[in-house]
Every structure is written in structure tokens, then in C-alpha cells.
Design a protein around this motif. Structure first.
Motif, PDB file in Angstrom:
ATOM      1  N   ALA A  30       0.869  -1.179   0.000  1.00 31.27           N
ATOM      2  CA  ALA A  30       0.000   0.000   0.000  1.00 31.27           C
ATOM      3  C   ALA A  30       0.902   1.223   0.000  1.00 31.27           C
ATOM      4  O   ALA A  30       1.946   1.214   0.656  1.00 31.27           O
ATOM      5  CB  ALA A  30      -0.881   0.017   1.250  1.00 31.27           C
ATOM      6  N   HIS A  31       0.520   2.262  -0.725  1.00 34.08           N
ATOM      7  CA  HIS A  31       1.321   3.490  -0.617  1.00 34.08           C
ATOM      8  C   HIS A  31       0.876   4.249   0.624  1.00 34.08           C
ATOM      9  O   HIS A  31      -0.301   4.207   0.999  1.00 34.08           O
ATOM     10  CB  HIS A  31       1.218   4.346  -1.883  1.00 34.08           C
ATOM     11  N   TYR A  32       1.838   4.922   1.281  1.00 35.34           N
ATOM     12  CA  TYR A  32       1.476   5.665   2.492  1.00 35.34           C
ATOM     13  C   TYR A  32       1.599   7.170   2.309  1.00 35.34           C
ATOM     14  O   TYR A  32       1.293   7.939   3.217  1.00 35.34           O
ATOM     15  CB  TYR A  32       2.303   5.191   3.694  1.00 35.34           C
TER      16      TYR A  32
ATOM     17  N   ILE B 148      -3.152  -2.774  -2.256  1.00 32.87           N
ATOM     18  CA  ILE B 148      -4.413  -2.176  -1.795  1.00 32.87           C
ATOM     19  C   ILE B 148      -4.289  -0.661  -1.886  1.00 32.87           C
ATOM     20  O   ILE B 148      -3.314  -0.078  -1.425  1.00 32.87           O
ATOM     21  CB  ILE B 148      -4.798  -2.678  -0.380  1.00 32.87           C
ATOM     22  N   ASP B 149      -5.246  -0.045  -2.546  1.00 30.34           N
ATOM     23  CA  ASP B 149      -5.248   1.404  -2.736  1.00 30.34           C
ATOM     24  C   ASP B 149      -6.702   1.828  -2.883  1.00 30.34           C
ATOM     25  O   ASP B 149      -7.527   1.065  -3.398  1.00 30.34           O
ATOM     26  CB  ASP B 149      -4.438   1.760  -3.989  1.00 30.34           C
ATOM     27  N   ASN B 150      -7.015   3.037  -2.417  1.00 33.44           N
ATOM     28  CA  ASN B 150      -8.422   3.400  -2.293  1.00 33.44           C
ATOM     29  C   ASN B 150      -8.708   4.838  -2.697  1.00 33.44           C
ATOM     30  O   ASN B 150      -8.063   5.764  -2.220  1.00 33.44           O
ATOM     31  CB  ASN B 150      -8.838   3.214  -0.829  1.00 33.44           C
ATOM     32  N   GLY B 151      -9.690   4.982  -3.584  1.00 31.95           N
ATOM     33  CA  GLY B 151     -10.152   6.314  -3.952  1.00 31.95           C
ATOM     34  C   GLY B 151     -11.326   6.712  -3.066  1.00 31.95           C
ATOM     35  O   GLY B 151     -11.425   7.839  -2.604  1.00 31.95           O
TER      36      GLY B 151
ATOM     37  N   ARG C 254      -9.012   7.666   3.145  1.00 26.65           N
ATOM     38  CA  ARG C 254      -9.286   6.576   2.211  1.00 26.65           C
ATOM     39  C   ARG C 254      -8.023   6.269   1.406  1.00 26.65           C
ATOM     40  O   ARG C 254      -7.625   5.125   1.260  1.00 26.65           O
ATOM     41  CB  ARG C 254     -10.427   6.969   1.268  1.00 26.65           C
ATOM     42  N   ASP C 255      -7.442   7.336   0.879  1.00 26.62           N
ATOM     43  CA  ASP C 255      -6.294   7.254  -0.031  1.00 26.62           C
ATOM     44  C   ASP C 255      -5.042   7.724   0.668  1.00 26.62           C
ATOM     45  O   ASP C 255      -4.726   8.901   0.636  1.00 26.62           O
ATOM     46  CB  ASP C 255      -6.607   8.110  -1.274  1.00 26.62           C
ATOM     47  N   ASN C 256      -4.274   6.957   1.351  1.00 30.55           N
ATOM     48  CA  ASN C 256      -4.441   5.521   1.403  1.00 30.55           C
ATOM     49  C   ASN C 256      -4.213   5.061   2.830  1.00 30.55           C
ATOM     50  O   ASN C 256      -3.584   4.032   3.062  1.00 30.55           O
ATOM     51  CB  ASN C 256      -3.472   4.875   0.398  1.00 30.55           C
ATOM     52  N   GLY C 257      -4.764   5.893   3.781  1.00 30.89           N
ATOM     53  CA  GLY C 257      -4.713   5.487   5.180  1.00 30.89           C
ATOM     54  C   GLY C 257      -5.364   4.130   5.366  1.00 30.89           C
ATOM     55  O   GLY C 257      -4.908   3.299   6.164  1.00 30.89           O
TER      56      GLY C 257
ATOM     57  N   ALA D 249       5.740   8.060  -2.523  1.00 28.55           N
ATOM     58  CA  ALA D 249       5.711   8.715  -3.838  1.00 28.55           C
ATOM     59  C   ALA D 249       4.847   8.026  -4.890  1.00 28.55           C
ATOM     60  O   ALA D 249       5.118   8.137  -6.084  1.00 28.55           O
ATOM     61  CB  ALA D 249       7.134   8.889  -4.359  1.00 28.55           C
ATOM     62  N   GLU D 250       3.774   7.353  -4.428  1.00 32.08           N
ATOM     63  CA  GLU D 250       2.799   6.839  -5.405  1.00 32.08           C
ATOM     64  C   GLU D 250       2.147   8.007  -6.126  1.00 32.08           C
ATOM     65  O   GLU D 250       1.980   8.008  -7.340  1.00 32.08           O
ATOM     66  CB  GLU D 250       1.736   6.005  -4.682  1.00 32.08           C
ATOM     67  N   GLU D 251       1.829   9.029  -5.339  1.00 30.66           N
ATOM     68  CA  GLU D 251       1.121  10.183  -5.898  1.00 30.66           C
ATOM     69  C   GLU D 251       1.999  11.003  -6.839  1.00 30.66           C
ATOM     70  O   GLU D 251       1.508  11.871  -7.542  1.00 30.66           O
ATOM     71  CB  GLU D 251       0.586  11.079  -4.765  1.00 30.66           C
ATOM     72  N   LYS D 252       3.305  10.735  -6.854  1.00 33.63           N
ATOM     73  CA  LYS D 252       4.208  11.456  -7.761  1.00 33.63           C
ATOM     74  C   LYS D 252       4.440  10.676  -9.048  1.00 33.63           C
ATOM     75  O   LYS D 252       5.327  11.006  -9.836  1.00 33.63           O
ATOM     76  CB  LYS D 252       5.563  11.709  -7.084  1.00 33.63           C
TER      77      LYS D 252
HETATM   78 ZN   LIG Z   1      -3.875   5.998  -3.696  1.00 37.06          ZN
END
Ligand SMILES: [Zn+2]
Length: 498
Positions: free
Chosen positions: A279-281, A361-364, A301-304, A333-336
Motif C-alpha cells: 500500500a502506498h502511504y 491495496i489502494d483506495n479512492g 481513504r487514499d491511502n490510510g 511517492a505513489e502520488e508522484k
Molecule cells: Zn492511492
């Protein structure tokens, strides 16, 4: 009598078979239910998504605090550092680059200026005149040292095989490698796309970028120039002299890290197979305030939610190890642009062919609390395990219902998939990527206080039980035949073709 006794013995056999099946399934579900509790998941989410962490943007103290939290949790569970790693942190060399402060290119009196006419993808300060020469990379005899040494090479973006701008970007890298080897001085590519107009590209490049630091001495000049006006660029398709005046700010190095933990498997034959749970943090930090003047993008949600799921799975597996070995990764750095997972697959602590599955696991967000949406559910043979795990907690697993969003390619799982490793992404239940999702997706309102914890608890248990069923199954899951990544998987694991 006879009839009756047959009935009894049949009943007895059926009952025994049933109860022994229920027995194992039950105990796996029990292991999950007893270890993952409401207090625990609330505790994680309250911390990870708190205002104090300021939205966990890469390069800020908030994300470092999150990394410390994750590490200390893993240690308290008895989770170990991964094989070949000497701690829980995998440091990642990231850099930020501010947009170029100025740039002019002069060709026979024609002036091109930054950022209206071109964008700089790579390079350092330059104030010089150079000769340039047009070349077609599909013609091998045009790409030679005699023709191009010390020259700025002008070419067309891509190689004609794809219209994807991202594809062009990767092709540029190959071109540059070739040009470096023959001693060329730079590359200007003429950009014309019906998919991504130049003005969008310009916006993209005209802000601070975060990227993986590649070669330290990489100052090879690389420019994409708007070729929308054919007349203006006509002379570039020949030979001549080009005046370059470009100011590029210095890279700033920033510290960031993936957090990695490990629990060895129990089965002597299967423990050499690893499953990566990820999971990205990171999240997007502080930004434009919403109507409540809230400017902290908490990313609950994204991504706690994903971080909580992996922490609780790690604790569960440390208590009840599975047959296969488990690697737990929290990506930065998933969001990057999926940078942490990109670095991880290129520098994995174990051989990639020993990683049999990535369960990301990742969540919008969610708009249906009776389901789990699994992006890629139907693409691997783990579907049945995931489905029965969801069912065990009263949920139903569904395949990504919003294919047009390209979600499979927008989370960390895709970096594993590209290597051939089967890799879906488990997500909170959504039937469509609609207004209810966008209410929270990458918004300051994505807070812990807005979550339905009754649903979440079932969701976390479904994830953990799915993981356990996959990790204990006699054979590892694989891509469904015909999948885009099936062939890559066959190659990676040296499998027999079906
Ligand atoms: Zn995410």
C-alpha cells in the motif's frame, strides 16, 4: 431399518466432510476476526490521517512521521526486516526540479521561447551555438557517430509504433542512450499529438516535478518542441546552426523511503515463494482550501485505509505465519507517479521470479458498502480465494467497474504487472467512479471522521483472509490466459506455455 441405516451413514459421511471443511475455513477466518478489531483499525486511521501529518506529502516531516509509525508498529508485532535489507527502510533517491526559469532557441532568425514553444525534459544550463542535424531513428544508417557526433539531433517524438505520449517518453530514453553512445550533444524532438495537446504538456512541465534520481551526471539536453505550426519547424528538419540559451535550476535531493517488513513462511517447499502485500502511504499534502477553509488533504481513504490493512495483515501473519513468505511494503511517492514501487521492483530485496504475487491495496473512495472492488479481480487465478474471503464477511468482490478510469495502470500494482508478477489492487466498494467518490477523492474532506467503520472492519478482514488463502494455497496464482501480462509472467517464471 436398512434404508434408515444407509441414510444415517450417508448423513454421517456428508456431515463429517462438511464439518472438516468448515473447520479449516473457520479457523482461518477466526484468526483474522480475532486479531483485527475496531479499536486497532481506528487507532491506525486516526493517526495516519491526522492533521498533524499534514497530508503526508513526499519531502515533508509528516510523511517521515508516518514512516516511523509504520516501522515501530511492525517491530512491535515481531515482523522482521526483509532478506538482504539491514533495516525496515528502503531509501529512495528522489529529486525535485523546479521549472526552468528561462529558455530561448534561435534557428535562422526564428525564435522559440520557453514554455510556449518547447519544454525541457533533461539538461543543464547552456548558452551556446551548436550545429544540428535532423535524423530518423528508424533508419539505422542515420544514427552514426560520423553524422551526429557533437551535434544536437532533431527528430520526431516516438518511433511511429504508438500514439501514447507516455510511450514516446520511454522511447526517448532509448534514443538518448543511443545518442550518448555515439557522442551526440542533445536531442530535440518535434511534438505533435492529437491525444495530448502541447498546452497540456506545457502545464505539466511548468511546475515542480518530483522524480527518481537517475544518473547523477545526467545533463543530456532533451527538449520536446511544439510542432503544431509546420512552417515554424520546417527548418529544423534539415541541418544548420542553433543558438541555445537555457537556464535550468539545480536538482534538489529529497529523502524518502519505502517501509518494508517480512515474515518467513512455514512450509519448507513454499517458503521460498514470496507474496508482496503493498500500500502506498504518501498522499498529496497541503493544497487549495475547500469551502470549509480546510487545506489539509488527509488521505484517510487514499491511502490510510491501505496502510491500516497492511499493518493489520502484518500483525496477523506475524501471529499466524502462512505457508508462503510474506513481504509487507509501504510505498512512498505513489502520488508522484508510482515512484516508490518503481524503485522497489528495480531493487527488490529478493529475486523478482521468487515474488509470486503482489496483492496491492489502494483506495479512492466507496459508494457501496456491500462490495469490495478489486481492480484486476478477473485477471488472476486468485479470484476464487478473494471472492470466498469477501463472502466470509458478508461482502461480495467485484471486478473494476470503471475501466475507463484506467485504475489498473494508476496504482503501484502495475509496476509489478509490467515485470510479469500477477498484481491486482484491492479497493473499497464502488460501482462507478462517480460524484460520491469525487466528493472525497484527493479532497481535504477525505478524513477519518467521515468513514463507515462497520464496513471498514469487514473490508480489512476480507483483505487479510484473501491474503491468507492465497498464501496457503497449494499453487501460486497466475495471470488468466490471454491477459496483457500473461506472456511476461511466462517469461519471468519460466513457465510452460499453456
Ligand atoms: Zn492511492
Amino acid at each position: 431399518m436398512t434404508n434408515n441405516s444407509i441414510l444415517i451413514s450417508t448423513f454421517y459421511i456428508v456431515f463429517t466432510i462438511l464439518s472438516s471443511n468448515i473447520g479449516t475455513a473457520q479457523s482461518e477466518a477466526d484468526k483474522v476476526s480475532s486479531s483485527i478489531t475496531m479499536d486497532r483499525v481506528k487507532g491506525h486511521l486516526t493517526f495516519i490521517a491526522s492533521d498533524e501529518l499534514m497530508g503526508r506529502n513526499v519531502g515533508t516531516p509528516g510523511i517521515e512521521t508516518a514512516a516511523m509509525y509504520i516501522k515501530s508498529q511492525l517491530m512491535s508485532y515481531g515482523v522482521n526486516a526483509a532478506p538482504s535489507m539491514d533495516g525496515f527502510f528502503q531509501n529512495i533517491p528522489l529529486v525535485t526540479l523546479d521549472p526552468p526559469s528561462g529558455g530561448r532557441i534561435l534557428i535562422n532568425g526564428n525564435e522559440f521561447t520557453l514554455p510556449n514553444d518547447f519544454v525541457i525534459i533533461g539538461g543543464s544550463n547552456i548558452e551556446a551555438e551548436r550545429s544540428f542535424s535532423f535524423a530518423d531513428f528508424n533508419e539505422e544508417d542515420q544514427i552514426t557517430s560520423e553524422k551526429l557526433k557533437d551535434k544536437i539531433v532533431v527528430s520526431i517524438c516516438g518511433d511511429g509504433t504508438t500514439q501514447s505520449v507516455q510511450g514516446w517518453f520511454y522511447q526517448s530514453k532509448e534514443k538518448i542512450a543511443k545518442l550518448k553512445s555515439i557522442g551526440a550533444a542533445g536531442l530535440i524532438e518535434l511534438y505533435q499529438s492529437n491525444k495530448v495537446p502541447f498546452k497540456f504538456l506545457k502545464q505539466q512541465f511548468n511546475r515542480t516535478q518530483t522524480t527518481l534520481k537517475e544518473d547523477e551526471s545526467d545533463d543530456f539536453l532533451h527538449i520536446w518542441m511544439d510542432a503544431g505550426d509546420e512552417n515554424k519547424v520546417a527548418e529544423l528538419k534539415e541541418e544548420g546552426t542553433v543558438g541555445l540559451s537555457i537556464e535550468v535550476p539545480e536538482y534538489k535531493s529529497i529523502a524518502s523511503k519505502n517501509v518494508v517488513g517480512y515474515v518467513e513462511g512455514t512450509d519448507p517447499d513454499l517458503r521460498d515463494e514470496y507474496i508482496v502485500y503493498s500500500a502506498h502511504y504518501d498522499h498529496v499534502g497541503v493544497g487549495k482550501p475547500d469551502s470549509n477553509q480546510d487545506s489539509i488533504y488527509n488521505g484517510a481513504r487514499d491511502n490510510g485505509v491501505g496502510v491500516t490493512a497492511i499493518l493489520e495483515l502484518a500483525r496477523n501473519v506475524a501471529m499466524y505465519p502462512t505457508k508462503r513468505s510474506a513481504i509487507f511494503v509501504f510505498f512512498t511517492a505513489e502520488e508522484k507517479g508510482l515512484l516508490g514501487s518503481n524503485y522497489f521492483v528495480e531493487n527488490a530485496p529478493v529475486a523478482l521470479e521468487d515474488i509470486v504475487y503482489n496483492f496491492n491495496i489502494d483506495n479512492g473512495g466507496y459508494n457501496d458498502t456491500t462490495i469490495v472492488s478489486v481492480v484486476g479481480l478477473e485477471r488472476t487465478t486468485a479470484e476464487d480465494h478473494i471472492q470466498s474471503a469477501c463472502n466470509a464477511f458478508g461482502l461480495e468482490g467485484i471486478e473494476d467497474p470503471a475501466k475507463e478510469e484506467g485504475l489498473f495502470d494508476r496504482s503501484d500494482n502495475v509496476n509489478f504487472a509490467k515485470k510479469g508478477i500477477p498484481a491486482p489492487t484491492f479497493s473499497l466498494g464502488f460501482r462507478a467512479f462517480d460524484a460520491e467518490i469525487f466528493k472525497y477523492y484527493h479532497q481535504p474532506s477525505d478524513e477519518e471522521s467521515s468513514l463507515n467503520f462497520g464496513y471498514l472492519l469487514k473490508y480489512f478482514k476480507s483483505y487479510a483472509l484473501s491474503a491468507r488463502l492465497i498464501a496457503d494455497a497449494p499453487s501460486a496464482p497466475f495471470w488468466i490466459s490471454g491477459d496483457k501480462y500473461y506472456e511476461d509472467g511466462v517469461k519471468l517464471y519460466k513457465r510452460e506455455q499453456e
